[in-house]
Scaffold this motif. Structure first.
Motif, PDB file in Angstrom:
ATOM      1  N   GLU A 138       0.828  -1.208   0.000  1.00 31.46           N
ATOM      2  CA  GLU A 138       0.000   0.000   0.000  1.00 31.46           C
ATOM      3  C   GLU A 138       0.860   1.256   0.000  1.00 31.46           C
ATOM      4  N   GLY A 141       2.374   1.526  -3.449  1.00 32.01           N
ATOM      5  CA  GLY A 141       1.305   1.752  -4.414  1.00 32.01           C
ATOM      6  C   GLY A 141       0.788   3.169  -4.439  1.00 32.01           C
ATOM      7  N   ARG A 142       0.990   3.903  -3.361  1.00 28.69           N
ATOM      8  CA  ARG A 142       0.578   5.314  -3.363  1.00 28.69           C
ATOM      9  C   ARG A 142       1.487   6.164  -4.250  1.00 28.69           C
ATOM     10  N   GLN A 145       2.537   2.199  -9.479  1.00 28.64           N
ATOM     11  CA  GLN A 145       1.991   0.869  -9.678  1.00 28.64           C
ATOM     12  C   GLN A 145       2.441   0.368 -11.054  1.00 28.64           C
ATOM     13  N   PRO A 146       2.493  -0.956 -11.212  1.00 28.65           N
ATOM     14  CA  PRO A 146       2.212  -1.999 -10.234  1.00 28.65           C
ATOM     15  C   PRO A 146       3.347  -2.162  -9.226  1.00 28.65           C
ATOM     16  N   CYS A 174      -6.751  -2.366  -3.677  1.00 28.25           N
ATOM     17  CA  CYS A 174      -5.364  -2.822  -3.547  1.00 28.25           C
ATOM     18  C   CYS A 174      -4.596  -2.453  -4.818  1.00 28.25           C
ATOM     19  N   PRO A 175      -3.372  -1.936  -4.697  1.00 29.04           N
ATOM     20  CA  PRO A 175      -2.573  -1.631  -5.892  1.00 29.04           C
ATOM     21  C   PRO A 175      -2.400  -2.865  -6.777  1.00 29.04           C
ATOM     22  N   SER A 176      -2.248  -2.653  -8.062  1.00 28.24           N
ATOM     23  CA  SER A 176      -1.995  -3.767  -8.971  1.00 28.24           C
ATOM     24  C   SER A 176      -0.637  -4.390  -8.642  1.00 28.24           C
ATOM     25  N   THR A 208      -8.115  -7.121  -7.663  1.00 18.96           N
ATOM     26  CA  THR A 208      -7.088  -6.247  -8.225  1.00 18.96           C
ATOM     27  C   THR A 208      -6.369  -6.963  -9.366  1.00 18.96           C
TER      28      THR A 208
END
Length: 395
Positions: A138, A141-142, A145-146, A174-176, A208
């Motif tokens: 997370e 991912g902010r 991504q991925p 959820c991020p890829s 995701t």
């Protein structure tokens, strides 16, 4: 006339299992929380009140109060309920202070001691490791991504991958992800589930987007053939993309543990006639104390030329050390007792904390027994703190 099929909680739907557990907990809240907004259900206990509710709302008079409790077991089996083990912050801080790790970052995730003992530690260390990986996913991912995750082989990494898959299964935010298998196949024909490629199946139904980078190759190679195998078409892509990995999940084993994967690897090759019978004795004589990602090491250094064969894996020990020193890269190392005999691996863990050539991790997750044993062992107590290092730099 056929006999009536015996009831089992696994026969029930996801919706019913979840609803029963949710209602039961609400009933307990009504009983014991003086500020609860839930209705109590009279003088009945939580299980009896829940059984009445299931009868009225679901038309299931057959689900008596005795059957409410097995549904909790079923909910846990389906990962609707997950117990988060407590963290032993004091032990974690003592390890950080004793071995001089984790203080420069000011991040309490660097050493994470899980409040579990013995056989219970197997599952709970992996659960805590998966939760840590999810927080790192997370966080990364902010920014981009991925997020790329490298999966090592073995029981611990398998449990982390499975728990991580359950956690992101129904999370559209959820991020890829891109999952990389860090080692090829496996040598245990009866345990293919411990091969990283096998972990990919856990993520099949994730909401995701999840992509995969497999590593298809011979499991082992001679030192002379290793570079040739690396450059073969089936393997080249996996190695070329290894630098994309943001988070590595791995574990280690002790040379003294007969259930360790590298030791079993050697025994398998000896039985097959591919290695001489005294291979393990020779490895121990040159100082073999443990292995990480199928790569053996002594108390001070990796054992490169001393090992007669090489498992095909994306990272050497030196690569993991470099990765652990790289900004925005993370290596999560899981330390728990042997899954078969329960033996601790303190002798193999200590060098991974004391030797700069073996500092392959950025985050260490371990159980109470391993942590306590580690603190009783000889340690690098003379490592300067971050504050002391800054004072030296200012002189």
């Amino acid at each position: 006339m056929s006999k009536k099929k015996r009831w089992h909680p696994s026969h029930e739907t996801d919706e019913l299992v979840f609803a029963v557990c949710d209602r039961f907990l609400a009933q307990l809240d009504a009983q014991y929380n003086p500020h609860s907004a839930n209705s109590h259900g009279g003088r009945k206990g939580a299980a009896a009140a829940t059984a009445d509710w299931v009868r009225d709302k679901w038309g299931r008079a057959d689900l008596t109060r005795e059957k409410i409790y097995p549904l909790f077991w079923e909910a846990a089996r389906r990962r609707f309920l997950v117990l988060q083990p407590p963290r032993e912050l004091h032990l974690a801080q003592r390890i950080a202070d004793t071995f001089g790790v984790g203080r420069a970052q000011g991040d309490d995730r660097t050493v994470r001691v899980v409040g579990a003992h013995g056989s219970d530690a197997l599952q709970h260390v992996s659960t805590a490791g998966a939760e840590l990986v999810l927080s790192l996913v997370e966080e990364i991912g902010r920014r981009r991504q991925p997020v790329h995750i490298g999966l090592g082989g073995g029981y611990s990494a398998m449990l982390v991958a499975r728990h991580l898959a359950y956690r992101i299964r129904s999370d559209p935010d959820c991020p890829s992800l891109v999952l990389h298998a860090m080692s090829a196949g496996g040598f245990q024909a009866d345990k293919p589930q411990r091969s990283p490629i096998g972990y990919f199946n856990y993520f099949d139904d994730a909401l995701t987007k999840v992509e995969f980078v497999a590593l298809f190759s011979h499991t082992i190679a001679s030192n002379e053939d290793y570079e040739r195998i690396q450059s073969s078409p089936d393997v080249r892509t996996a190695f070329a993309r290894a630098d994309e990995i943001d988070i590595v999940i791995t574990s280690f084993s002790s040379a003294q543990d007969e259930h360790g994967m590298l030791r079993q690897f050697f025994e398998h090759l000896v039985t097959a006639g591919a290695l001489p019978p005294d291979t393990i004795r020779q490895m121990l004589e040159v100082g073999w104390i443990g292995e990480v990602q199928f790569r053996p090491y002594s108390a001070h250094d990796p054992l490169l030329d001393e090992c007669p064969v090489r498992a095909v894996t994306l990272f050497e020990i030196s690569d993991l050390v470099r990765l652990a020193q790289t900004e925005d890269k993370h290596v999560v190392l899981l330390a728990r007792p042997c899954a078969v005999c329960g033996a601790l691996k303190t002798d193999a863990l200590r060098p991974l904390l004391t030797s700069p050539e073996l500092r392959v991790w950025t985050h260490l997750v371990l159980d109470v027994d391993t942590a306590s044993s580690l603190l009783r062992s000889p340690a690098a107590v003379d490592v300067p703190t971050a504050a002391e290092q800054s004072k030296v730099g200012a002189i």
